[in-house]
Design a protein around this motif. Structure first.
Motif, mmCIF file in Angstrom:
data_model
loop_
_atom_site.group_PDB
_atom_site.id
_atom_site.type_symbol
_atom_site.label_atom_id
_atom_site.label_comp_id
_atom_site.label_asym_id
_atom_site.label_seq_id
_atom_site.Cartn_x
_atom_site.Cartn_y
_atom_site.Cartn_z
ATOM 1 N N THR A 165 17.497 25.132 -5.746
ATOM 2 C CA THR A 165 16.544 26.076 -6.209
ATOM 3 C C THR A 165 16.974 27.303 -6.365
ATOM 4 N N ASP A 166 17.653 27.744 -5.241
ATOM 5 C CA ASP A 166 18.053 29.097 -5.098
ATOM 6 C C ASP A 166 19.208 29.247 -6.263
ATOM 7 N N MET A 167 19.995 28.476 -6.709
ATOM 8 C CA MET A 167 21.086 28.560 -7.591
ATOM 9 C C MET A 167 20.249 28.635 -9.222
ATOM 10 N N PHE A 168 19.191 27.767 -9.365
ATOM 11 C CA PHE A 168 18.361 27.787 -10.478
ATOM 12 C C PHE A 168 17.691 29.124 -10.650
ATOM 13 N N SER A 169 16.850 29.535 -9.486
ATOM 14 C CA SER A 169 16.261 30.768 -9.719
ATOM 15 C C SER A 169 17.187 32.039 -9.948
ATOM 16 N N ALA A 170 18.326 32.121 -9.198
ATOM 17 C CA ALA A 170 19.235 33.155 -9.621
ATOM 18 C C ALA A 170 19.527 33.200 -11.004
ATOM 19 N N ALA A 171 20.008 31.945 -11.590
ATOM 20 C CA ALA A 171 20.151 32.038 -13.177
ATOM 21 C C ALA A 171 19.238 32.235 -14.190
ATOM 22 N N HIS A 172 17.804 32.006 -13.442
ATOM 23 C CA HIS A 172 16.659 32.360 -14.505
ATOM 24 C C HIS A 172 15.898 33.323 -13.798
ATOM 25 N N MET A 173 16.428 34.374 -13.445
ATOM 26 C CA MET A 173 15.631 35.477 -12.606
ATOM 27 C C MET A 173 14.940 36.423 -13.902
ATOM 28 N N ASP A 174 15.716 36.652 -14.669
ATOM 29 C CA ASP A 174 15.077 37.425 -15.909
ATOM 30 C C ASP A 174 13.955 36.757 -16.439
ATOM 31 N N MET A 175 13.817 35.604 -16.591
ATOM 32 C CA MET A 175 12.656 34.731 -16.909
ATOM 33 C C MET A 175 11.409 34.813 -16.041
ATOM 34 N N TYR A 176 11.688 34.590 -14.839
ATOM 35 C CA TYR A 176 10.984 34.572 -13.778
ATOM 36 C C TYR A 176 10.307 35.986 -13.818
#
Length: 270
Positions: free
Chosen positions: A180-191
């Motif tokens: 989850t943390d890896m995915f969130s870091a990679a998609h932080m701009d979208m979040y």
């Protein structure tokens, strides 16, 4: 509180469309809208009564009878495509919820992520749908953990005349915290873009960040007027007591914690 939970307002249109466009796919918009209706109808139901609320399209994974979470497939979105590429189960999505949103001042509470257990959902590759702190679930609201603390906190905020909007910083939970943390870091701009749209919809007077994951996103966005507080959970009680030393004397019960948080948040509004 049932009549104030996800009450009819502009968010009733805006939020399901946002979830569909960014998270689950517009092909599942009707199912998302139906899930909001399902959550409102079942708000004060025990698990036995929820069995009458579930439908063929909106029911728990694997026939579980001790949950109000349901599954919705992940459709055609960029985030959804990237999740499918991971080939991992236990995918969590919390539908943002709100209380008493009307022509009053609003408080936006940003939680961390839609945690799901791979023990129970590891073989589920659809999204497991709940809400932040499971506020549609009477059982969650009655237990002396984060669900009860949040329920009591919302009640106190609403009793002061304010509206409350609950959402997650990380829009997906995937299998475990590491993934989850890896995915969130990679998609932080979208979040961050999703959060900007939520802020535009809600127009909060104060944004409350619960825990470090929520704080990271809010800092990245350069948001102002942020109130940072420890995450509401049993495991965070030490941090909560450190933030509110009075709890050492009166006891760190769910009721006392909610009272301290409410005093801090309402004070920020005045």
């Amino acid at each position: 509180m049932q009549d104030q939970f996800c009450n009819e307002c502009g968010l009733s249109y805006d939020v399901p469309h946002l979830v569909a466009e960014w998270l689950l796919g517009v092909e599942y918009l009707h199912r998302i809208e139906s899930r909001y209706e399902q959550m409102r109808n079942g708000y004060d139901y025990p698990y036995t009564e929820w069995q009458k609320v579930f439908t063929e399209d909106l029911k728990p994974f694997n026939g579980y009878t001790d949950t109000t979470s349901v599954t919705i497939p992940i459709g055609s979105t960029q985030l959804g495509s990237d999740i499918k590429a991971l080939h991992k189960g236990a995918i969590g999505v919390d539908l943002p919820t709100w209380f008493n949103i009307q022509g009053n001042k609003h408080i936006m509470i940003v939680a961390q992520d839609p945690l799901r257990s791979s023990k129970w959902y590891g073989e589920c590759f659809d999204a497991v749908i709940s809400s932040p702190f499971g506020q549609q679930d009477l059982g969650h609201r009655q237990r002396a953990n984060g669900g009860k603390m949040m329920s009591l906190l919302v009640e106190q905020i609403v009793s002061n005349g304010y509206g409350v909007y609950l959402t997650d910083a990380n829009k997906f939970f995937i299998h475990d915290h590491k993934t989850t943390d890896m995915f969130s870091a990679a998609h932080m701009d979208m979040y961050a873009e999703i959060m900007r749209q939520e802020i535009e919809f809600v127009k909060p007077a104060v944004i409350v960040c619960l825990g470090k994951r929520a704080e990271i996103l809010c800092k990245k966005m350069g948001l102002q007027n942020i109130l940072k507080l420890p995450h509401l959970s049993g495991t965070a009680r030490g941090a909560i007591v450190k933030r509110f030393p009075r709890l050492e004397d009166v006891g760190a019960t769910a009721e006392n914690i909610a009272e301290e948080y409410a005093r801090e948040i309402v004070g920020k509004m005045q």
